[in-house]
Design a protein around this motif. Sequence first.
Motif, PDB file in Angstrom:
ATOM      1  N   LEU A 190      67.290  22.695  13.226  1.00  0.00           N
ATOM      2  CA  LEU A 190      66.470  22.682  14.518  1.00  0.00           C
ATOM      3  C   LEU A 190      64.846  22.275  14.134  1.00  0.00           C
ATOM      4  O   LEU A 190      64.176  21.639  14.908  1.00  0.00           O
ATOM      5  CB  LEU A 190      66.175  24.376  14.803  1.00  0.00           C
ATOM      6  N   LEU A 191      64.746  22.641  12.894  1.00  0.00           N
ATOM      7  CA  LEU A 191      63.203  22.016  12.516  1.00  0.00           C
ATOM      8  C   LEU A 191      63.100  20.619  12.419  1.00  0.00           C
ATOM      9  O   LEU A 191      62.359  20.039  13.108  1.00  0.00           O
ATOM     10  CB  LEU A 191      62.906  22.494  11.018  1.00  0.00           C
ATOM     11  N   VAL A 192      64.066  19.861  11.887  1.00  0.00           N
ATOM     12  CA  VAL A 192      64.077  18.430  11.680  1.00  0.00           C
ATOM     13  C   VAL A 192      64.122  17.864  13.156  1.00  0.00           C
ATOM     14  O   VAL A 192      63.420  17.059  13.610  1.00  0.00           O
ATOM     15  CB  VAL A 192      65.276  18.019  10.738  1.00  0.00           C
ATOM     16  N   LEU A 193      65.464  18.274  13.744  1.00  0.00           N
ATOM     17  CA  LEU A 193      65.569  17.832  15.207  1.00  0.00           C
ATOM     18  C   LEU A 193      64.567  17.927  15.972  1.00  0.00           C
ATOM     19  O   LEU A 193      64.320  17.065  17.057  1.00  0.00           O
ATOM     20  CB  LEU A 193      67.166  18.138  15.530  1.00  0.00           C
ATOM     21  N   GLY A 194      64.016  19.205  15.954  1.00  0.00           N
ATOM     22  CA  GLY A 194      63.141  19.851  16.874  1.00  0.00           C
ATOM     23  C   GLY A 194      61.854  18.822  17.008  1.00  0.00           C
ATOM     24  O   GLY A 194      61.001  18.439  17.684  1.00  0.00           O
ATOM     25  N   VAL A 195      61.257  18.571  15.589  1.00  0.00           N
ATOM     26  CA  VAL A 195      59.974  18.025  15.308  1.00  0.00           C
ATOM     27  C   VAL A 195      60.099  16.340  15.893  1.00  0.00           C
ATOM     28  O   VAL A 195      59.467  15.876  16.635  1.00  0.00           O
ATOM     29  CB  VAL A 195      59.563  18.081  13.893  1.00  0.00           C
ATOM     30  N   ASP A 221      51.059   3.917   7.854  1.00  0.00           N
ATOM     31  CA  ASP A 221      51.769   4.802   8.914  1.00  0.00           C
ATOM     32  C   ASP A 221      52.771   5.558   7.994  1.00  0.00           C
ATOM     33  O   ASP A 221      52.909   6.724   7.784  1.00  0.00           O
ATOM     34  CB  ASP A 221      52.558   4.362  10.011  1.00  0.00           C
ATOM     35  N   VAL A 222      53.499   4.701   7.205  1.00  0.00           N
ATOM     36  CA  VAL A 222      54.592   5.406   6.218  1.00  0.00           C
ATOM     37  C   VAL A 222      53.848   6.024   5.221  1.00  0.00           C
ATOM     38  O   VAL A 222      54.436   7.337   4.798  1.00  0.00           O
ATOM     39  CB  VAL A 222      55.357   4.144   5.641  1.00  0.00           C
ATOM     40  N   GLY A 223      52.654   5.840   4.615  1.00  0.00           N
ATOM     41  CA  GLY A 223      51.762   6.546   3.590  1.00  0.00           C
ATOM     42  C   GLY A 223      51.285   7.852   4.142  1.00  0.00           C
ATOM     43  O   GLY A 223      51.538   8.806   3.543  1.00  0.00           O
ATOM     44  N   VAL A 224      51.204   7.889   5.384  1.00  0.00           N
ATOM     45  CA  VAL A 224      50.825   9.280   6.380  1.00  0.00           C
ATOM     46  C   VAL A 224      52.017   9.982   6.309  1.00  0.00           C
ATOM     47  O   VAL A 224      51.959  11.232   5.936  1.00  0.00           O
ATOM     48  CB  VAL A 224      50.160   8.932   7.712  1.00  0.00           C
ATOM     49  N   VAL A 225      53.175   9.503   6.534  1.00  0.00           N
ATOM     50  CA  VAL A 225      54.383  10.517   6.645  1.00  0.00           C
ATOM     51  C   VAL A 225      54.817  10.864   5.388  1.00  0.00           C
ATOM     52  O   VAL A 225      54.881  12.048   5.162  1.00  0.00           O
ATOM     53  CB  VAL A 225      55.366   9.715   7.251  1.00  0.00           C
ATOM     54  N   VAL A 226      54.843   9.905   4.449  1.00  0.00           N
ATOM     55  CA  VAL A 226      55.359  10.179   2.980  1.00  0.00           C
ATOM     56  C   VAL A 226      54.369  10.992   2.287  1.00  0.00           C
ATOM     57  O   VAL A 226      54.738  12.215   1.491  1.00  0.00           O
ATOM     58  CB  VAL A 226      55.624   9.075   2.202  1.00  0.00           C
ATOM     59  N   GLY A 227      52.923  10.862   2.280  1.00  0.00           N
ATOM     60  CA  GLY A 227      52.040  11.486   1.572  1.00  0.00           C
ATOM     61  C   GLY A 227      51.755  12.899   2.451  1.00  0.00           C
ATOM     62  O   GLY A 227      51.366  13.882   1.595  1.00  0.00           O
ATOM     63  N   ARG A 228      51.528  13.135   3.847  1.00  0.00           N
ATOM     64  CA  ARG A 228      51.189  14.390   4.229  1.00  0.00           C
ATOM     65  C   ARG A 228      52.194  15.482   4.533  1.00  0.00           C
ATOM     66  O   ARG A 228      52.175  16.453   4.495  1.00  0.00           O
ATOM     67  CB  ARG A 228      50.415  14.118   5.455  1.00  0.00           C
ATOM     68  N   ILE A 229      53.435  14.957   4.971  1.00  0.00           N
ATOM     69  CA  ILE A 229      54.540  15.941   5.359  1.00  0.00           C
ATOM     70  C   ILE A 229      54.991  16.852   4.331  1.00  0.00           C
ATOM     71  O   ILE A 229      55.160  18.042   4.644  1.00  0.00           O
ATOM     72  CB  ILE A 229      55.676  15.166   6.191  1.00  0.00           C
ATOM     73  N   PRO A 230      55.138  16.273   3.238  1.00  0.00           N
ATOM     74  CA  PRO A 230      55.759  17.178   2.234  1.00  0.00           C
ATOM     75  C   PRO A 230      54.673  18.074   1.577  1.00  0.00           C
ATOM     76  O   PRO A 230      54.892  19.293   1.613  1.00  0.00           O
ATOM     77  CB  PRO A 230      55.864  16.131   0.753  1.00  0.00           C
ATOM     78  N   TRP A 255      64.874  24.501  -0.619  1.00  0.00           N
ATOM     79  CA  TRP A 255      65.287  24.164   0.967  1.00  0.00           C
ATOM     80  C   TRP A 255      64.211  23.391   1.752  1.00  0.00           C
ATOM     81  O   TRP A 255      64.483  22.479   2.411  1.00  0.00           O
ATOM     82  CB  TRP A 255      65.358  25.557   1.626  1.00  0.00           C
ATOM     83  N   THR A 256      62.908  23.901   1.459  1.00  0.00           N
ATOM     84  CA  THR A 256      61.915  22.954   2.139  1.00  0.00           C
ATOM     85  C   THR A 256      61.662  21.710   1.778  1.00  0.00           C
ATOM     86  O   THR A 256      61.439  20.750   2.527  1.00  0.00           O
ATOM     87  CB  THR A 256      60.440  23.850   1.986  1.00  0.00           C
ATOM     88  N   ALA A 257      61.736  21.570   0.327  1.00  0.00           N
ATOM     89  CA  ALA A 257      61.855  19.906  -0.121  1.00  0.00           C
ATOM     90  C   ALA A 257      63.038  19.211   0.521  1.00  0.00           C
ATOM     91  O   ALA A 257      62.808  18.010   0.825  1.00  0.00           O
ATOM     92  CB  ALA A 257      62.108  19.955  -1.591  1.00  0.00           C
ATOM     93  N   CYS A 258      64.158  19.734   0.538  1.00  0.00           N
ATOM     94  CA  CYS A 258      65.270  19.070   1.105  1.00  0.00           C
ATOM     95  C   CYS A 258      64.894  18.738   2.639  1.00  0.00           C
ATOM     96  O   CYS A 258      65.274  17.478   3.120  1.00  0.00           O
ATOM     97  CB  CYS A 258      66.641  19.666   1.045  1.00  0.00           C
ATOM     98  N   VAL A 259      64.487  19.640   3.339  1.00  0.00           N
ATOM     99  CA  VAL A 259      64.200  19.381   4.816  1.00  0.00           C
ATOM    100  C   VAL A 259      63.097  18.454   4.796  1.00  0.00           C
ATOM    101  O   VAL A 259      63.112  17.661   5.908  1.00  0.00           O
ATOM    102  CB  VAL A 259      63.716  20.825   5.443  1.00  0.00           C
ATOM    103  N   THR A 260      62.101  18.329   4.134  1.00  0.00           N
ATOM    104  CA  THR A 260      60.905  17.369   4.170  1.00  0.00           C
ATOM    105  C   THR A 260      61.457  15.975   3.947  1.00  0.00           C
ATOM    106  O   THR A 260      61.310  15.119   4.798  1.00  0.00           O
ATOM    107  CB  THR A 260      59.995  17.683   2.896  1.00  0.00           C
ATOM    108  N   ALA A 261      62.658  15.888   2.892  1.00  0.00           N
ATOM    109  CA  ALA A 261      63.221  14.624   2.989  1.00  0.00           C
ATOM    110  C   ALA A 261      63.911  14.187   4.156  1.00  0.00           C
ATOM    111  O   ALA A 261      63.708  12.931   4.582  1.00  0.00           O
ATOM    112  CB  ALA A 261      63.976  14.615   1.550  1.00  0.00           C
ATOM    113  N   SER A 262      64.850  15.157   4.677  1.00  0.00           N
ATOM    114  CA  SER A 262      65.489  14.678   5.851  1.00  0.00           C
ATOM    115  C   SER A 262      64.419  14.362   6.945  1.00  0.00           C
ATOM    116  O   SER A 262      64.686  13.539   7.823  1.00  0.00           O
ATOM    117  CB  SER A 262      66.372  16.057   6.221  1.00  0.00           C
ATOM    118  N   LEU A 263      63.483  15.270   7.113  1.00  0.00           N
ATOM    119  CA  LEU A 263      62.444  14.968   8.261  1.00  0.00           C
ATOM    120  C   LEU A 263      61.887  13.723   8.263  1.00  0.00           C
ATOM    121  O   LEU A 263      61.736  13.286   9.233  1.00  0.00           O
ATOM    122  CB  LEU A 263      61.396  16.085   8.297  1.00  0.00           C
TER     123      LEU A 263
END
Lengths: 247, 256
Positions: free
Chosen positions: B29-34, B153-162, B125-133
Amino acid sequence: MVQGMALSGVSRTFAGGVGVHGVDLDIAPGQVHALVGLNGAGKSTLMKVLLGMLRPTSGAARIAGVPVRSAGAGVWSRVGHLVEGPLVYGEFTVRGNLEMSAALHGVPRPRRAALVDRGVVEFGLQPYMHRRARSLSFGNKQRLALAAALHHDPDFVVLDEPTTGLDPAGTILLRERLRRCAGEGAAILISSHHLDEVSRVADRITVINEGRLIGRLEPRGAELEQAFFALVLADDERRRAGEEAAS
Amino acid sequence: MSGGALRAAVAVELRKSVRARVPLVAAALLVLGVVAISASAIAAVSAGPPEVLAKLGPVVGGGGWAGYVDAALQVTGAAGAGACGILISWSFGREFAEGTIAGLFALPVSRTAVAAAKLVALFVWTACVTASLIAVLLTAGLLVGLGPPTASDVGVVVGRIPVLLLATAAMTVPAAWVSTITRGLMGGIATTVVLLASAQVIVFSGGGAWFPPSAPALWALAPSPSTLVTLLWSLLFPAVAIILTVVSWHRLQLDR
């Protein structure tokens, strides 16, 4: 000297004054000791104190001579218990639950598979080995809980109403397992409402009433039920007379 | 608490995370919802009428990858708090609700180790969800026609979401403590709702810099030395909650 489990002067009271009061109890190695009493007599409370689930208001509980409040992994790895709720998770299979239980009981990884296999056979769980626990019947879940409590060959066993939900075949499997544990030197404390069953498995029977130990029953004695109620009624009358005299 | 006991407890908790439904459903739900919300917002802005652009403008900015990522960061902050809060409430509260807590006494693996393992499992779990997201977010961006993302853009996603998700997960640890002292799931879930709602209200009302649950999202949306310091200070909040939770498990009695 090999030591069993002991409660010395244990009291634990709850709101309203109910609980257990000044209990002394020794459970010797190699012995199945049964605790019998009516509902609310204090059987589960005593077992919880013995396992560290409740801290006594006064007195002390010891396992292998070690006070329960300071017992470490070395003592607890030798304990098997089923009190209040089973350590069984619905999402794990029967085998998965036993593996989980072995890990939490400190069984080294190389020994786990053999112990799990033996536990499955001992409690007749082979047909359900790969079924998730959530899909088991109440009786089979109880068999699984008992296998999880006993598969690591504990030296100290505490089981609260272990025959609950078991069919006659399961009851016999449990009785055989407990006799084998006792034969290997384990100190075993069980509680039960089933006096017939208790008379078959126990070496000693202690009666508890209103939080106090009030006497013993002869395990192989005739008219066990009659003897039990005679003890309980005599204790009730004694207490009532004491209360009237005090008021 | 020995290393062996903690390892055994962590292995059991990770196995529960894989076998049980709640962690898997919460992750999906978290990955697909976001991703669905972020992609819908960007699609609505690029194809929709001016009034839609006016409404979603603050969320997706000028559109494109930058707007898509901004939307994802905002949604992740709130959705992550909800998912992590429900998961941690379930992890701690289920032991009481399902009656397995009694079986966690009188073991060589202490309850302190079990509580610590539950927290480790939450962060794994959060780390795995982060990678999937991150993977699904970048893939979905390409699929909705945003074109290849820039390195920035990639830097923002990879740097901030984790950082955002892991810090958000930490902010939900009070739910573990409340689940413990209330002996069930509902207290933890209620705590999650209160934390989530209060963070949203405080941010929308212009405050939030001092409120720990808001700090991860505020940093992720506008990283600066100021928001970073606030984020670091706010970690004291979960640190206290972790101590309270572990001590509560250590001192636990089955007296109610």
